[in-house]
Design a protein around this motif. Structure first.
Motif, mmCIF file in Angstrom:
data_model
loop_
_atom_site.group_PDB
_atom_site.id
_atom_site.type_symbol
_atom_site.label_atom_id
_atom_site.label_comp_id
_atom_site.label_asym_id
_atom_site.label_seq_id
_atom_site.Cartn_x
_atom_site.Cartn_y
_atom_site.Cartn_z
ATOM 1 N N VAL A 85 0.830 -1.181 0.006
ATOM 2 C CA VAL A 85 -0.104 -0.122 0.211
ATOM 3 C C VAL A 85 0.633 1.100 -0.109
ATOM 4 C CG1 VAL A 85 -1.898 1.170 1.269
ATOM 5 C CG2 VAL A 85 -1.960 -1.220 1.026
ATOM 6 N N CYS A 86 0.783 2.234 -0.957
ATOM 7 C CA CYS A 86 1.284 3.443 -1.062
ATOM 8 C C CYS A 86 0.504 4.416 -0.338
ATOM 9 C CB CYS A 86 1.875 3.686 -2.515
ATOM 10 S SG CYS A 86 3.011 2.480 -2.975
ATOM 11 N N LEU A 87 1.123 5.520 0.387
ATOM 12 C CA LEU A 87 0.356 6.555 0.996
ATOM 13 C C LEU A 87 1.295 7.667 0.175
ATOM 14 C CD1 LEU A 87 -1.575 7.441 2.922
ATOM 15 C CD2 LEU A 87 0.259 7.553 4.692
ATOM 16 N N LEU A 88 0.484 8.333 -0.537
ATOM 17 C CA LEU A 88 0.947 9.536 -1.353
ATOM 18 C C LEU A 88 0.588 10.759 -0.764
ATOM 19 C CD1 LEU A 88 0.850 8.068 -4.855
ATOM 20 C CD2 LEU A 88 2.587 7.794 -3.359
ATOM 21 N N GLY A 89 1.468 11.864 -1.033
ATOM 22 C CA GLY A 89 0.708 13.333 -0.442
ATOM 23 C C GLY A 89 2.003 14.257 -0.506
ATOM 24 N N ARG A 90 1.539 15.545 -0.638
ATOM 25 C CA ARG A 90 2.675 16.518 -0.467
ATOM 26 C C ARG A 90 3.297 16.651 0.751
ATOM 27 N NH1 ARG A 90 0.467 20.228 2.603
ATOM 28 N NH2 ARG A 90 -1.791 20.618 2.497
ATOM 29 N N GLY A 92 4.061 17.876 4.269
ATOM 30 C CA GLY A 92 2.921 18.226 5.303
ATOM 31 C C GLY A 92 1.651 17.892 5.212
ATOM 32 N N ALA A 93 1.336 16.936 4.361
ATOM 33 C CA ALA A 93 -0.089 16.237 4.328
ATOM 34 C C ALA A 93 -0.246 15.167 5.365
ATOM 35 C CB ALA A 93 -0.212 15.560 3.086
ATOM 36 N N GLY A 94 0.672 14.676 6.044
ATOM 37 C CA GLY A 94 0.351 13.857 7.268
ATOM 38 C C GLY A 94 0.865 12.536 7.097
ATOM 39 N N LYS A 95 1.638 12.262 5.981
ATOM 40 C CA LYS A 95 2.318 10.830 5.778
ATOM 41 C C LYS A 95 2.950 10.258 7.113
ATOM 42 C CE LYS A 95 4.476 11.856 2.163
ATOM 43 N NZ LYS A 95 4.177 13.310 2.079
ATOM 44 N N THR A 96 4.016 11.157 7.450
ATOM 45 C CA THR A 96 4.635 10.561 8.431
ATOM 46 C C THR A 96 4.056 10.519 10.039
ATOM 47 O OG1 THR A 96 6.715 11.697 7.665
ATOM 48 C CG2 THR A 96 7.007 11.441 10.033
ATOM 49 N N THR A 97 3.204 11.438 10.108
ATOM 50 C CA THR A 97 2.167 11.505 11.188
ATOM 51 C C THR A 97 1.141 10.142 11.243
ATOM 52 O OG1 THR A 97 2.347 13.738 11.288
ATOM 53 C CG2 THR A 97 0.630 12.811 12.361
ATOM 54 N N ILE A 133 4.931 -5.136 14.020
ATOM 55 C CA ILE A 133 5.003 -3.990 13.105
ATOM 56 C C ILE A 133 6.455 -3.450 13.102
ATOM 57 C CG2 ILE A 133 4.058 -1.786 12.278
ATOM 58 C CD1 ILE A 133 1.459 -2.300 13.681
ATOM 59 N N GLY A 134 7.075 -3.184 11.779
ATOM 60 C CA GLY A 134 8.496 -2.811 11.758
ATOM 61 C C GLY A 134 8.274 -1.409 11.345
ATOM 62 N N TYR A 135 9.290 -0.385 11.527
ATOM 63 C CA TYR A 135 9.170 1.032 11.144
ATOM 64 C C TYR A 135 10.393 1.366 10.539
ATOM 65 C CZ TYR A 135 8.333 6.159 11.499
ATOM 66 O OH TYR A 135 8.145 7.229 11.409
ATOM 67 N N VAL A 136 10.611 2.005 9.553
ATOM 68 C CA VAL A 136 11.942 2.487 9.013
ATOM 69 C C VAL A 136 11.673 3.954 8.885
ATOM 70 C CG1 VAL A 136 13.593 2.798 6.926
ATOM 71 C CG2 VAL A 136 12.481 0.724 7.638
ATOM 72 N N PRO A 137 12.126 5.007 9.690
ATOM 73 C CA PRO A 137 11.750 6.351 9.813
ATOM 74 C C PRO A 137 12.467 7.202 8.699
ATOM 75 C CG PRO A 137 13.325 5.830 11.513
ATOM 76 C CD PRO A 137 12.976 4.545 11.014
ATOM 77 N N GLU A 138 12.113 8.352 8.282
ATOM 78 C CA GLU A 138 12.436 9.033 6.990
ATOM 79 C C GLU A 138 14.025 9.663 7.523
ATOM 80 O OE1 GLU A 138 11.488 13.183 4.941
ATOM 81 O OE2 GLU A 138 10.108 12.890 6.483
ATOM 82 N N ASP A 139 14.280 9.807 9.051
ATOM 83 C CA ASP A 139 15.663 10.208 9.242
ATOM 84 C C ASP A 139 16.642 9.110 9.630
ATOM 85 O OD1 ASP A 139 14.378 9.419 11.385
ATOM 86 O OD2 ASP A 139 14.575 11.460 12.710
ATOM 87 N N ARG A 140 16.202 7.786 9.419
ATOM 88 C CA ARG A 140 17.009 6.675 9.364
ATOM 89 C C ARG A 140 17.407 6.078 10.609
ATOM 90 N NH1 ARG A 140 19.253 9.650 5.115
ATOM 91 N NH2 ARG A 140 21.145 10.694 6.305
ATOM 92 N N LEU A 212 6.425 -0.608 7.792
ATOM 93 C CA LEU A 212 6.286 0.755 7.448
ATOM 94 C C LEU A 212 7.433 1.446 6.778
ATOM 95 C CD1 LEU A 212 3.882 1.761 10.218
ATOM 96 C CD2 LEU A 212 3.286 0.794 8.485
ATOM 97 N N LEU A 213 7.592 2.005 5.790
ATOM 98 C CA LEU A 213 8.598 2.488 5.025
ATOM 99 C C LEU A 213 8.460 4.059 5.075
ATOM 100 C CD1 LEU A 213 9.473 -0.115 2.558
ATOM 101 C CD2 LEU A 213 11.041 0.456 4.346
ATOM 102 N N ASP A 214 8.893 4.999 5.723
ATOM 103 C CA ASP A 214 8.959 6.479 5.461
ATOM 104 C C ASP A 214 9.804 6.824 4.498
ATOM 105 O OD1 ASP A 214 8.068 8.980 5.570
ATOM 106 O OD2 ASP A 214 8.162 9.089 7.604
ATOM 107 N N GLU A 215 9.497 7.724 3.284
ATOM 108 C CA GLU A 215 10.560 7.779 2.073
ATOM 109 C C GLU A 215 11.622 6.804 1.984
ATOM 110 O OE1 GLU A 215 9.757 10.479 0.532
ATOM 111 O OE2 GLU A 215 8.450 11.772 1.454
#
Length: 224
Positions: A85-90, A92-97, A133-140, A212-215
């Protein structure tokens, strides 16, 4: 390309091309390294056939934010087993949140987050990880003073009952072959793309049921 007079391209510490933007853009070696050769055929489907069971992860009416500022308003999504599943948005749209809310790093103001049939809202993050649930944050968030192998060992989990895990150090090294020669290198000295591969590999070694993969592609060459 639009602002540089001269470009130098390095690959693993070796200069492979140098010249004007047009010269570098048309360099066959640069294209091979960053884009690959030819087009590989890919077959498959993003969504598996429904088995009639409940989604493995289901978010219902999620409202969340920071302080008095709500970022998410009544967000719902579901993920079936084996589904991408891909979560798309500009920005500040709330993907990371959304991802932080699922992980328990942000406390939702309203809504439910059902994982394996249980509402995980209010659970501490480590329990959510332990449940799968595994999580890969945007800031590594790598451990800079640990080696690549030590970073991987931090994330390693076996399945209940002592059974062999699906992902091993060897299998993630095979997936991200660039990490293989860097096994004993401290993570602070890796490039941004190498650190990104390390964080994904570390999350896989937790053998999560949902990842969950953030960016996830940030900093990676298109070939990777």
């Amino acid at each position: 390309f639009s602002i540089a007079d001269k470009i130098t391209v390095l690959n693993r510490g070796t200069v492979v091309a140098e010249g004007t933007p047009d010269e570098v853009r048309g360099n066959a070696e640069v294209q091979r390294i960053y884009l690959g050769e030819g087009t590989a055929a890919a077959f498959g489907r993003a969504r598996p056939g429904r088995t009639g069971g409940d989604p493995i992860l289901k978010v219902e009416g999620l409202t969340a934010g920071y302080g008095l500022g709500m970022v998410l308003h009544n967000v719902s999504l579901s993920v079936d087993e084996g589904e991408v599943v891909c979560l798309l948005g500009r920005n500040g749209a709330g993907k990371t949140t959304t991802m932080k809310s699922i992980m328990g790093l942000v406390r939702p103001a309203a809504g439910r987050i059902m994982f394996l049939g249980e509402n995980v809202v209010g659970r501490p993050t480590y329990e959510t990880c332990q449940r799968g649930i595994g999580y890969v944050p945007e800031d590594r968030r790598i451990f800079p003073d640990l080696t690549v192998l030590e970073n991987l060992e931090v994330g390693r989990q076996t399945r209940p009952g002592g059974r062999a895990a699906a992902w091993t150090v060897d299998s993630v090294m095979e997936l991200f072959s660039s990490l293989q020669p860097l096994r004993h290198k401290r993570a602070r000295y890796l490039s941004g793309g190498e650190q990104r591969m390390l964080t994904i590999a570390r999350a896989l070694l937790g053998n999560p049921k949902v990842l969950l993969l953030d960016e996830p592609s940030e900093g990676l060459a298109p070939l990777v």
